[in-house]
Design an enzyme around this catalytic site. Structure first.
Site, mmCIF file in Angstrom:
data_model
loop_
_atom_site.group_PDB
_atom_site.id
_atom_site.type_symbol
_atom_site.label_atom_id
_atom_site.label_comp_id
_atom_site.label_asym_id
_atom_site.label_seq_id
_atom_site.Cartn_x
_atom_site.Cartn_y
_atom_site.Cartn_z
ATOM 1 N N THR A 1 0.800 -1.224 0.000
ATOM 2 C CA THR A 1 0.000 0.000 0.000
ATOM 3 C C THR A 1 0.830 1.270 0.000
ATOM 4 O OG1 THR A 1 -1.441 1.332 1.442
ATOM 5 C CG2 THR A 1 -0.149 -0.351 2.525
ATOM 6 N N TYR A 60 -1.480 0.276 11.054
ATOM 7 C CA TYR A 60 -1.801 -0.415 9.799
ATOM 8 C C TYR A 60 -0.590 -0.412 8.869
ATOM 9 C CZ TYR A 60 -3.584 -0.899 4.987
ATOM 10 O OH TYR A 60 -3.765 -1.272 3.673
HETATM 11 P P1 NAP Z 1 -11.573 -4.493 2.358
HETATM 12 O O1 NAP Z 1 -12.745 -4.123 1.511
HETATM 13 O O2 NAP Z 1 -11.504 -3.988 3.758
HETATM 14 O O3 NAP Z 1 -11.476 -6.112 2.364
HETATM 15 C C1 NAP Z 1 -10.663 -6.772 3.298
HETATM 16 C C2 NAP Z 1 -10.956 -8.253 3.241
HETATM 17 O O4 NAP Z 1 -10.187 -8.902 4.285
HETATM 18 C C3 NAP Z 1 -12.421 -8.602 3.533
HETATM 19 O O5 NAP Z 1 -12.783 -9.694 2.717
HETATM 20 C C4 NAP Z 1 -12.382 -9.033 4.990
HETATM 21 O O6 NAP Z 1 -13.421 -9.907 5.348
HETATM 22 C C5 NAP Z 1 -11.051 -9.773 5.022
HETATM 23 N N1 NAP Z 1 -10.537 -9.959 6.388
HETATM 24 C C6 NAP Z 1 -10.351 -9.001 7.332
HETATM 25 N N2 NAP Z 1 -9.881 -9.549 8.470
HETATM 26 C C7 NAP Z 1 -9.765 -10.899 8.237
HETATM 27 C C8 NAP Z 1 -9.363 -12.007 9.029
HETATM 28 N N3 NAP Z 1 -8.969 -11.844 10.290
HETATM 29 N N4 NAP Z 1 -9.365 -13.248 8.484
HETATM 30 C C9 NAP Z 1 -9.771 -13.420 7.200
HETATM 31 N N5 NAP Z 1 -10.184 -12.404 6.398
HETATM 32 C C10 NAP Z 1 -10.187 -11.156 6.916
HETATM 33 O O7 NAP Z 1 -10.213 -4.037 1.643
HETATM 34 P P2 NAP Z 1 -9.940 -3.681 0.099
HETATM 35 O O8 NAP Z 1 -10.132 -2.219 -0.088
HETATM 36 O O9 NAP Z 1 -10.624 -4.650 -0.754
HETATM 37 O O10 NAP Z 1 -8.360 -3.906 0.035
HETATM 38 C C11 NAP Z 1 -7.813 -5.182 -0.271
HETATM 39 C C12 NAP Z 1 -6.393 -5.257 0.258
HETATM 40 O O11 NAP Z 1 -5.603 -4.236 -0.354
HETATM 41 C C13 NAP Z 1 -6.248 -5.038 1.752
HETATM 42 O O12 NAP Z 1 -5.189 -5.857 2.199
HETATM 43 C C14 NAP Z 1 -5.865 -3.585 1.889
HETATM 44 O O13 NAP Z 1 -5.144 -3.373 3.073
HETATM 45 C C15 NAP Z 1 -5.016 -3.407 0.647
HETATM 46 N N6 NAP Z 1 -4.993 -2.071 0.035
HETATM 47 C C16 NAP Z 1 -6.163 -1.420 -0.239
HETATM 48 C C17 NAP Z 1 -6.115 -0.192 -0.879
HETATM 49 C C18 NAP Z 1 -7.376 0.547 -1.234
HETATM 50 O O14 NAP Z 1 -7.289 1.757 -1.503
HETATM 51 N N7 NAP Z 1 -8.521 -0.117 -1.289
HETATM 52 C C19 NAP Z 1 -4.873 0.364 -1.253
HETATM 53 C C20 NAP Z 1 -3.715 -0.354 -0.987
HETATM 54 C C21 NAP Z 1 -3.785 -1.573 -0.351
HETATM 55 P P3 NAP Z 1 -14.843 -9.320 5.860
HETATM 56 O O15 NAP Z 1 -15.600 -8.964 4.613
HETATM 57 O O16 NAP Z 1 -15.416 -10.469 6.585
HETATM 58 O O17 NAP Z 1 -14.568 -8.143 6.728
HETATM 59 O O1 F7E Z 2 -8.948 8.125 4.608
HETATM 60 C C1 F7E Z 2 -9.285 11.536 5.875
HETATM 61 C C2 F7E Z 2 -8.441 10.551 6.650
HETATM 62 O O2 F7E Z 2 -10.005 6.064 5.514
HETATM 63 C C3 F7E Z 2 -8.427 8.989 3.645
HETATM 64 C C4 F7E Z 2 -7.300 2.109 2.888
HETATM 65 O O3 F7E Z 2 -7.859 1.435 1.793
HETATM 66 O O4 F7E Z 2 -6.141 3.632 1.438
HETATM 67 C C5 F7E Z 2 -7.069 3.567 2.507
HETATM 68 O O5 F7E Z 2 -6.562 4.249 3.649
HETATM 69 C C6 F7E Z 2 -8.138 10.335 4.280
HETATM 70 C C7 F7E Z 2 -7.372 10.250 5.604
HETATM 71 O O6 F7E Z 2 -8.391 5.920 3.567
HETATM 72 C C8 F7E Z 2 -12.633 11.346 7.276
HETATM 73 O O7 F7E Z 2 -7.953 11.127 7.859
HETATM 74 C C9 F7E Z 2 -11.241 12.896 6.689
HETATM 75 O O8 F7E Z 2 -6.391 11.247 5.659
HETATM 76 O O9 F7E Z 2 -10.599 6.836 3.186
HETATM 77 P P1 F7E Z 2 -9.598 6.700 4.240
HETATM 78 P P2 F7E Z 2 -6.847 5.791 3.935
HETATM 79 O O10 F7E Z 2 -6.601 6.039 5.363
HETATM 80 O O11 F7E Z 2 -6.096 6.638 2.955
HETATM 81 C C10 F7E Z 2 -4.846 3.067 1.710
HETATM 82 C C11 F7E Z 2 -4.001 3.181 0.469
HETATM 83 C C12 F7E Z 2 -4.917 1.705 2.273
HETATM 84 O O12 F7E Z 2 -4.005 0.893 2.093
HETATM 85 C C13 F7E Z 2 -5.990 1.442 3.281
HETATM 86 O O13 F7E Z 2 -6.226 0.037 3.390
HETATM 87 O O14 F7E Z 2 -9.368 10.969 4.574
HETATM 88 N N1 F7E Z 2 -10.648 11.719 6.422
HETATM 89 N N2 F7E Z 2 -12.456 12.699 7.226
HETATM 90 C C14 F7E Z 2 -11.482 10.737 6.767
HETATM 91 N N3 F7E Z 2 -11.354 9.404 6.668
HETATM 92 C C15 F7E Z 2 -12.380 8.634 7.078
HETATM 93 N N4 F7E Z 2 -12.286 7.290 6.953
HETATM 94 N N5 F7E Z 2 -13.538 9.184 7.604
HETATM 95 C C16 F7E Z 2 -13.710 10.530 7.725
HETATM 96 O O15 F7E Z 2 -14.719 11.010 8.207
#
Ligand code: NAP
Ligand code: F7E
Length: 351
Positions: free
Chosen positions: A128, A152
């Site tokens: 990430t 995280y």
């Molecule tokens: P997400 O929607 O939060 O999905 C996470 C998945 O992990 C869900 O299927 C969740 O199951 C499962 N999980 C959580 N805890 C678990 C456990 N203890 N045992 C087994 N499964 C578990 O995340 P996403 O946005 O699809 O992201 C996918 C991956 O990419 C994650 O590793 C995230 O950290 C990484 N990532 C995301 C982003 C982004 O912007 N989306 C960017 C960079 C990296 P449940 O449905 O049961 O909760």
């Molecule tokens: O926050 C600000 C918050 O929770 C983005 C995950 O997929 O991307 C994600 O992480 C920004 C932060 O995503 C609110 O403080 C303001 O600065 O949508 P977010 P994240 O923290 O960037 C990365 C790449 C991952 O890997 C992670 O798994 O938005 N912010 N106000 C807020 N954020 C939230 N959630 N809620 C608010 O009300």
């Protein structure tokens, strides 16, 4: 077991898991996916994409090596995509140890199981942009120093390095996709983009009167999840295992996202936005901006959906859902079931 290529996706119930499953099915893969046994099933994303009946589900828990081995043995995959994680940065301040276990240590569990069950498996680790954390040296690329700024990100740093260690020590085909933020109508409701699109849809329909957020100045490189899952697959099709940044190369503040979303919903932003310290983190990442030049050159990957279009897709999708819900329709989604975040106490809150 069929002759087609087999993929195992951990976390298939999440945003990326669902899009990746859809993408791989289209490519002719037999797709297996792990899910957690919860008291209430959480399969709505697979249903929303119309693929629930086409994937094979395997119960698996990331803190349980036996269940990981079981999933590998049951699916005999050629490729494993490790997407499962405690992925919400905010929650990692509330559950730092649990996040370390599930998001960090579990990567070792998986790699160790793969090494013993079938070392020919190709492995994708969901790394990430949060790894860059407080490093202001933008744009961030594969050589930029990591400075994690949350439990995280620290857990993901462990996952990143252990993936490289297994590549070098055991010659496993393991890659890190360093993906910047990617969003979609299937995004979890607690993440800021979906929180905004969902809340604005409710404001538009008179179901709520405001949107309550935290740090409006944070800036992120936001792309579309549907585009990003292709890069995961491409990384596993290369001759050499390597690590890649995947990003759009554009960054926008939360405030800009909110304003663009108001425009998409045809709402006046004045008077409907409130800031509450409850949504501020003990430490936040100011700015993320990715340079995906290596992925462009070696993978031939490019994002297709730009910022404005992404915002419009999300706002339109949530508006349509709330309208269908008002008409009494039943369909797979999450928001009608979600309590207001205002009712959730946060140990990490800054008040
Ligand atoms: P997400 O929607 O939060 O999905 C996470 C998945 O992990 C869900 O299927 C969740 O199951 C499962 N999980 C959580 N805890 C678990 C456990 N203890 N045992 C087994 N499964 C578990 O995340 P996403 O946005 O699809 O992201 C996918 C991956 O990419 C994650 O590793 C995230 O950290 C990484 N990532 C995301 C982003 C982004 O912007 N989306 C960017 C960079 C990296 P449940 O449905 O049961 O909760
Ligand atoms: O926050 C600000 C918050 O929770 C983005 C995950 O997929 O991307 C994600 O992480 C920004 C932060 O995503 C609110 O403080 C303001 O600065 O949508 P977010 P994240 O923290 O960037 C990365 C790449 C991952 O890997 C992670 O798994 O938005 N912010 N106000 C807020 N954020 C939230 N959630 N809620 C608010 O009300």
């Amino acid at each position: 077991m069929s002759d087609s290529r087999r993929a195992l996706i951990t976390g298939i119930t999440g945003q990326d898991g669902a899009y990746l499953a859809h993408f791989l099915l289209h490519k002719g893969y037999e797709v297996f996916g792990t899910f957690r046994r919860l008291s209430t099933p959480n399969l709505w994303r697979l249903q929303a994409l119309g693929i629930f009946d086409r994937v094979k589900l395997i119960p698996m828990e990331l803190i349980d090596s036996a269940s990981i081995t079981g999933a590998l043995v049951a699916s005999r995959p050629h490729e494993v995509y490790n997407l499962a994680a405690q992925s919400f940065v905010g929650a990692s301040f509330e559950q730092p140890v649990g996040t370390g276990n599930v998001t960090g240590l579990a990567v070792s569990r998986l790699l160790e199981c793969i090494r013993h069950v079938d070392p020919a498996i190709r492995f994708y680790q969901a790394s990430t942009s949060e790894l860059y954390g407080s490093n202001p040296d933008i744009p961030h690329h594969e050589g930029t120093t990591f400075m994690p700024a949350s439990p995280y990100a620290a857990a993901k740093l462990y996952g990143y390095w252990v993936t490289r260690v297994y590549r070098e020590a055991y010659d496993l085909f393991c890659v890190n996709g360093i993906l910047f933020n990617h969003e979609s109508p299937l995004r979890g409701l607690e993440f800021v983009t979906r929180k905004i699109s969902n809340a604005l849809a409710k404001v538009k329909l008179g179901l709520e009167d405001k949107v309550v957020l935290g740090n409006l100045d944070a800036s992120r490189d936001w792309g579309f999840a549907g585009d990003y899952v292709e890069s995961m697959w491409l990384m596993l099709q290369q001759d050499q295992a390597d690590d890649f940044v995947v990003a759009t190369g554009e960054t926008h503040t939360v405030r800009e996202f909110f304003e663009a979303a108001c425009q998409a919903a045809e709402l006046d932003p004045a008077g409907i936005l409130e800031v509450d310290p409850k949504f501020m983190r003990p430490l936040d990442v100011d700015i993320l901006l990715g340079d995906a030049g290596k992925a462009h050159k070696l993978l031939g990957w490019r994002p297709k959906v730009a910022f404005r279009e992404l915002v419009e897709i999300m706002v339109r999708a949530d508006l349509e859902r709330w309208l269908r819900w008002q008409r009494g329709e039943q369909f797979p989604w999450d928001a009608f079931n979600y309590p207001s975040e205002m009712n959730i106490l946060s140990r990490a809150m800054q008040v």
